[in-house]
Design an enzyme around this catalytic site. Sequence first.
Site, PDB file in Angstrom:
ATOM      1  N   LYS A 201       0.610  -1.239   0.253  1.00  0.00           N
ATOM      2  CA  LYS A 201       0.374   0.245   0.256  1.00  0.00           C
ATOM      3  C   LYS A 201       1.264   1.600   0.051  1.00  0.00           C
ATOM      4  O   LYS A 201       0.790   2.159  -1.206  1.00  0.00           O
ATOM      5  CB  LYS A 201      -1.062   0.026   1.183  1.00  0.00           C
ATOM      6  CG  LYS A 201      -1.968  -0.750   1.270  1.00  0.00           C
ATOM      7  CD  LYS A 201      -2.631  -0.557   2.118  1.00  0.00           C
ATOM      8  CE  LYS A 201      -3.817  -2.413   2.622  1.00  0.00           C
ATOM      9  NZ  LYS A 201      -4.097  -2.829   3.860  1.00  0.00           N
TER      10      LYS A 201
ATOM     11  N   GLN B 138      -5.575  -1.594   9.515  1.00  0.00           N
ATOM     12  CA  GLN B 138      -5.249  -2.710   9.083  1.00  0.00           C
ATOM     13  C   GLN B 138      -5.784  -3.736  10.137  1.00  0.00           C
ATOM     14  O   GLN B 138      -5.451  -3.657  11.195  1.00  0.00           O
ATOM     15  CB  GLN B 138      -3.748  -3.234   8.782  1.00  0.00           C
ATOM     16  CG  GLN B 138      -3.161  -4.231   8.486  1.00  0.00           C
ATOM     17  CD  GLN B 138      -4.642  -4.337   6.711  1.00  0.00           C
ATOM     18  OE1 GLN B 138      -3.450  -3.688   5.431  1.00  0.00           O
ATOM     19  NE2 GLN B 138      -4.672  -6.095   6.436  1.00  0.00           N
TER      20      GLN B 138
ATOM     21  N   ASP C 254     -11.291   2.476   3.750  1.00  0.00           N
ATOM     22  CA  ASP C 254     -12.446   1.194   3.502  1.00  0.00           C
ATOM     23  C   ASP C 254     -13.332   0.971   3.592  1.00  0.00           C
ATOM     24  O   ASP C 254     -13.971   0.010   3.537  1.00  0.00           O
ATOM     25  CB  ASP C 254     -11.955   0.673   5.706  1.00  0.00           C
ATOM     26  CG  ASP C 254     -10.034  -0.419   4.963  1.00  0.00           C
ATOM     27  OD1 ASP C 254      -9.802  -0.493   3.689  1.00  0.00           O
ATOM     28  OD2 ASP C 254     -10.056  -0.391   6.265  1.00  0.00           O
TER      29      ASP C 254
HETATM   30  N1  GUN Z   1      -7.498  -6.780   6.461  1.00  0.00           N
HETATM   31  C1  GUN Z   1      -7.389  -7.504   5.326  1.00  0.00           C
HETATM   32  N2  GUN Z   1      -7.736  -6.962   4.302  1.00  0.00           N
HETATM   33  C2  GUN Z   1      -7.941  -5.433   4.272  1.00  0.00           C
HETATM   34  C3  GUN Z   1      -9.081  -3.713   3.748  1.00  0.00           C
HETATM   35  O1  GUN Z   1      -9.026  -4.891   2.459  1.00  0.00           O
HETATM   36  N3  GUN Z   1      -9.055  -3.350   4.601  1.00  0.00           N
HETATM   37  C4  GUN Z   1      -7.812  -3.574   6.130  1.00  0.00           C
HETATM   38  N4  GUN Z   1      -8.246  -1.890   7.164  1.00  0.00           N
HETATM   39  N5  GUN Z   1      -7.695  -4.629   6.962  1.00  0.00           N
HETATM   40  C5  GUN Z   1      -7.620  -5.612   5.718  1.00  0.00           C
END
Ligand code: GUN
Length: 293
Positions: free
Chosen positions: A54, A98, A121
């Site tokens: 990311k 996350q 998200d």
């Molecule tokens: N963990 C796995 N996929 C995601 C996601 O799309 N967003 C977040 N915040 N955590 C994750």
Amino acid sequence: MTATIIDGKAFAAHLKEDVARKVAILKKDHNLTPGLAVVLVGEDPASQVYVRNKNKSTVAAGMKSFEFLMEDTVSEAELIEKVKELNNDPSVHGILVQLPLPKHINEAAVIETISPEKDVDGFHVINSGLLATGGKGMVPCTPLGCLMMLKDVLGNLSGLDAVVVGRSNIVGKPMAQLLLNESCTVTIAHSRTKNLPEVVGRADIVVAAVGVPELVKGDWIKKGATVIDVGINRIEKDDGKTKLVGDVEFASAVNRAGAITPVPGGVGPMTIAVLLQNTVTAACRQNGIDEPA
Ligand code: GUN
């Protein structure tokens, strides 16, 4: 018949280019650099890989990336304090915590602390409520990426039968809402669904997001259906090596579907590209700027 393989990597690359183009316009015309903050608690190796990717993609798109690594012993109160700090920082337009979080932290409490406008998200209840009622909120990245691919393959989705296998808050439920908003007839199937083969067999669109390796068998798929496989499961082969498989039995489904996403290289690469796009959208909304076309 062999299905068209939907190239998620190429799709993500195009979307990232488009995001970079918009960021360049925002910088030049509005002196605005979208910023994304990612908070990682603990040292889960898979999460560390996601967060690193990311960060790299955010910087590559010309945006500001803020990374906060916290020990897995951090208290819920300390994490919430960090989120509040980011809510109040005008250079941060998107906040992503996350998941999963360590057991002693209430995930919902943390997510509900994120300012809904910065919730890239789309997990905040305000955003899931807006999605459910046709409002303008932030939409979860993975389902939005799936919808983009479906529209690219099929054009108008109106009236199509769609089955979403899986009912998570992150993928299944928002995916069903998005398909409903496109006027599909939507069925949500899950681990308790009776006659899953028959339910899947009715669908023009199958989105598999259950996290069970190759649960959806190829011979269940209606001929010509479009299949989006969100699953990423690491399984051990007979020779002791591991490989990634989806929630769909690809080798047989490819002979029935009209189009299908592979694993890896399908939905996976799209998620980060959509996250960047969501951050641009969030930055524009927070500054009262029309998003560049
Ligand atoms: N963990 C796995 N996929 C995601 C996601 O799309 N967003 C977040 N915040 N955590 C994750």
